[in-house]
Motif scaffolding. Structure first.
Motif, short mmCIF file in Angstrom:
data_model
loop_
_atom_site.label_atom_id
_atom_site.label_comp_id
_atom_site.label_asym_id
_atom_site.label_seq_id
_atom_site.Cartn_x
_atom_site.Cartn_y
_atom_site.Cartn_z
N LEU A 119 0.83 -1.20 0.00
CA LEU A 119 0.00 0.00 0.00
C LEU A 119 0.86 1.25 0.00
O LEU A 119 1.88 1.32 0.70
CB LEU A 119 -0.90 0.03 1.24
CG LEU A 119 -1.99 -1.03 1.30
CD1 LEU A 119 -2.56 -1.10 2.71
CD2 LEU A 119 -3.10 -0.72 0.30
N ALA A 120 0.45 2.25 -0.77
CA ALA A 120 1.08 3.56 -0.76
C ALA A 120 0.00 4.59 -1.07
O ALA A 120 -1.17 4.24 -1.31
CB ALA A 120 2.22 3.63 -1.78
N PHE A 121 0.39 5.86 -1.06
CA PHE A 121 -0.57 6.92 -1.37
C PHE A 121 0.06 7.86 -2.38
O PHE A 121 1.19 8.33 -2.19
CB PHE A 121 -0.96 7.69 -0.10
CG PHE A 121 -2.10 8.64 -0.30
CD1 PHE A 121 -3.40 8.19 -0.18
CD2 PHE A 121 -1.88 9.97 -0.61
CE1 PHE A 121 -4.48 9.06 -0.37
CE2 PHE A 121 -2.93 10.85 -0.80
CZ PHE A 121 -4.24 10.38 -0.68
N ASP A 122 -0.66 8.14 -3.48
CA ASP A 122 -0.19 9.02 -4.54
C ASP A 122 -0.61 10.45 -4.21
O ASP A 122 -1.79 10.79 -4.30
CB ASP A 122 -0.78 8.57 -5.88
CG ASP A 122 -0.19 9.32 -7.07
OD1 ASP A 122 0.37 10.41 -6.86
OD2 ASP A 122 -0.31 8.82 -8.20
N ARG A 141 10.24 1.32 -0.64
CA ARG A 141 10.65 2.71 -0.41
C ARG A 141 9.44 3.64 -0.43
O ARG A 141 9.38 4.60 0.34
CB ARG A 141 11.66 3.15 -1.46
CG ARG A 141 13.04 2.52 -1.31
CD ARG A 141 14.01 3.12 -2.31
NE ARG A 141 14.20 4.55 -2.04
CZ ARG A 141 14.48 5.45 -2.99
NH1 ARG A 141 14.58 5.08 -4.25
NH2 ARG A 141 14.66 6.71 -2.66
N ALA A 142 8.47 3.35 -1.29
CA ALA A 142 7.28 4.19 -1.38
C ALA A 142 6.44 4.08 -0.12
O ALA A 142 5.99 5.09 0.45
CB ALA A 142 6.46 3.81 -2.60
N THR A 143 6.22 2.87 0.36
CA THR A 143 5.30 2.68 1.48
C THR A 143 5.86 3.19 2.80
O THR A 143 5.09 3.49 3.72
CB THR A 143 4.89 1.19 1.60
OG1 THR A 143 3.76 1.09 2.48
CG2 THR A 143 6.02 0.34 2.14
N VAL A 144 7.19 3.30 2.93
CA VAL A 144 7.77 3.82 4.17
C VAL A 144 8.03 5.32 4.12
O VAL A 144 8.47 5.91 5.11
CB VAL A 144 9.08 3.09 4.54
CG1 VAL A 144 8.86 1.59 4.68
CG2 VAL A 144 10.20 3.39 3.54
N ALA A 145 7.77 5.95 2.99
CA ALA A 145 8.07 7.37 2.82
C ALA A 145 7.15 8.24 3.68
O ALA A 145 5.93 8.20 3.53
CB ALA A 145 7.94 7.77 1.36
N LEU A 160 4.61 8.79 -4.72
CA LEU A 160 4.06 7.90 -3.70
C LEU A 160 4.72 8.10 -2.34
O LEU A 160 5.93 8.27 -2.24
CB LEU A 160 4.22 6.45 -4.14
CG LEU A 160 3.67 6.07 -5.51
CD1 LEU A 160 3.76 4.57 -5.72
CD2 LEU A 160 2.24 6.55 -5.70
N ILE A 161 3.87 8.03 -1.31
CA ILE A 161 4.33 8.12 0.08
C ILE A 161 3.56 7.13 0.93
O ILE A 161 2.61 6.49 0.48
CB ILE A 161 4.14 9.55 0.65
CG1 ILE A 161 2.63 9.90 0.72
CG2 ILE A 161 4.91 10.59 -0.14
CD1 ILE A 161 2.32 11.13 1.54
N ASP A 162 3.97 7.00 2.19
CA ASP A 162 3.29 6.50 3.36
C ASP A 162 2.12 5.54 3.16
O ASP A 162 0.99 5.96 2.95
CB ASP A 162 2.80 7.71 4.13
CG ASP A 162 2.48 7.35 5.57
OD1 ASP A 162 2.57 6.16 5.91
OD2 ASP A 162 2.15 8.26 6.34
N GLY A 163 2.42 4.26 3.29
CA GLY A 163 1.38 3.25 3.10
C GLY A 163 0.21 3.35 4.05
O GLY A 163 -0.89 2.88 3.73
#
Length: 271
Positions: A119-122, A141-145, A160-163
């Motif tokens: 999971l990530a957020f655009d 890397r995207a999901t932990v951002a 993409l950031i933060d799952g």
């Protein structure tokens, strides 16, 4: 490779959603231990942030005990360098890429033993996304951002950031990936009151994110079984409390085990 149709028919199609929580993610290992010891077969895993870090190991075929051994040794430097980036973040997440590059067997989603989604957020399109193909390092890397802490990742024109911000789609994602029934593990609890200055700073930076996360979960599809390990008072931003977190996960999963067994049986009947 993901399980084939024959295997999915022979075993219950159970999905496991592992939520975000930084170091609290160690509780996921305790949950996995109980599920594994009970002989419950998981066919699909969806993870956000630390849940994705733990989930990818299980999806790759590692046992819960092997993941627990790795967790005791892992340090923050395994995921991030103290190196401010051009995007004004405190850390650089490229160590994740270097760690996966050392593994010759598992580098892409297609190399995994179980179906896996991240999971990530655009933030450009303002919508959650589920990454399910291509390089695992990019997805992790995207999901932990976390804005201000770890840099966003560009994927297919999105940023993409933060799952955890994609959690509202977690249950649906597991079902879309083939699960008949879904078990979810959520870790959201108050931080330790005696947290050090760095941890308190990270909590401030992620405070608005947690508030949005709680709001986002209002009215979303509920899992068939929800497991909530008690992480209150345990360290969110260091490995100090890993043994206690694993124990908290075991306790919560053991309490939920009768419902999980019922779920497994009903899924088997459907299959």
């Amino acid at each position: 490779m993901p399980e084939n149709d024959d295997a999915s028919t022979a075993h219950p199609r159970l999905g496991l959603v592992l939520g975000s929580g930084a170091a609290w993610g160690a509780a996921h290992v305790g949950v996995l231990q109980v599920i594994e010891e009970a002989g419950i077969q998981i066919s699909t895993i969806v993870g956000a942030s630390s849940g994705a870090i733990i989930g990818v190991g299980y999806a790759a075929g590692l046992s819960a005990s092997q993941i627990a051994e790795w967790l005791v040794q892992v340090r923050w430097s395994s995921f991030a360098d103290w190196r401010p980036s051009r995007r004004w973040t405190l850390f650089d997440s490229r160590p994740i890429e270097r760690a996966l590059a050392r593994n010759e067997r598992v580098r892409d989603f297609e190399d995994l033993d179980r179906t896996f989604g991240v999971l990530a957020f655009d933030i450009r399109r303002r919508q959650p996304v589920v990454l399910r193909s291509g390089p695992l390092a990019t997805a992790l890397r995207a999901t932990v951002a976390i804005p201000g802490v770890l840099p966003p990742v560009r994927v297919d024109g999105g940023v993409l950031i933060d799952g955890s911000l994609g959690d509202r789609d977690a249950v649906n994602a597991a079902r879309e990936l083939g699960a008949d029934r879904v078990i979810a593990v959520r870790l959201e609890n108050p931080p330790a009151p005696d947290a050090p200055v760095t941890a308190r700073m990270l909590d401030v930076l992620s405070g608005a994110r947690r508030a949005r996360h709680r709001d986002a979960l209002v009215g979303v599809p509920e899992p068939d079984v929800l497991i909530r390990p008690m992480t209150a008072g345990l360290s969110r931003w260091s490995s100090r409390d890993v043994p206690q977190l694993v124990a908290a996960g075991r306790k919560a999963a053991t309490e939920a085990l009768p419902r999980i067994r019922q779920l497994s049986a009903s899924s088997a009947e459907r299959g």
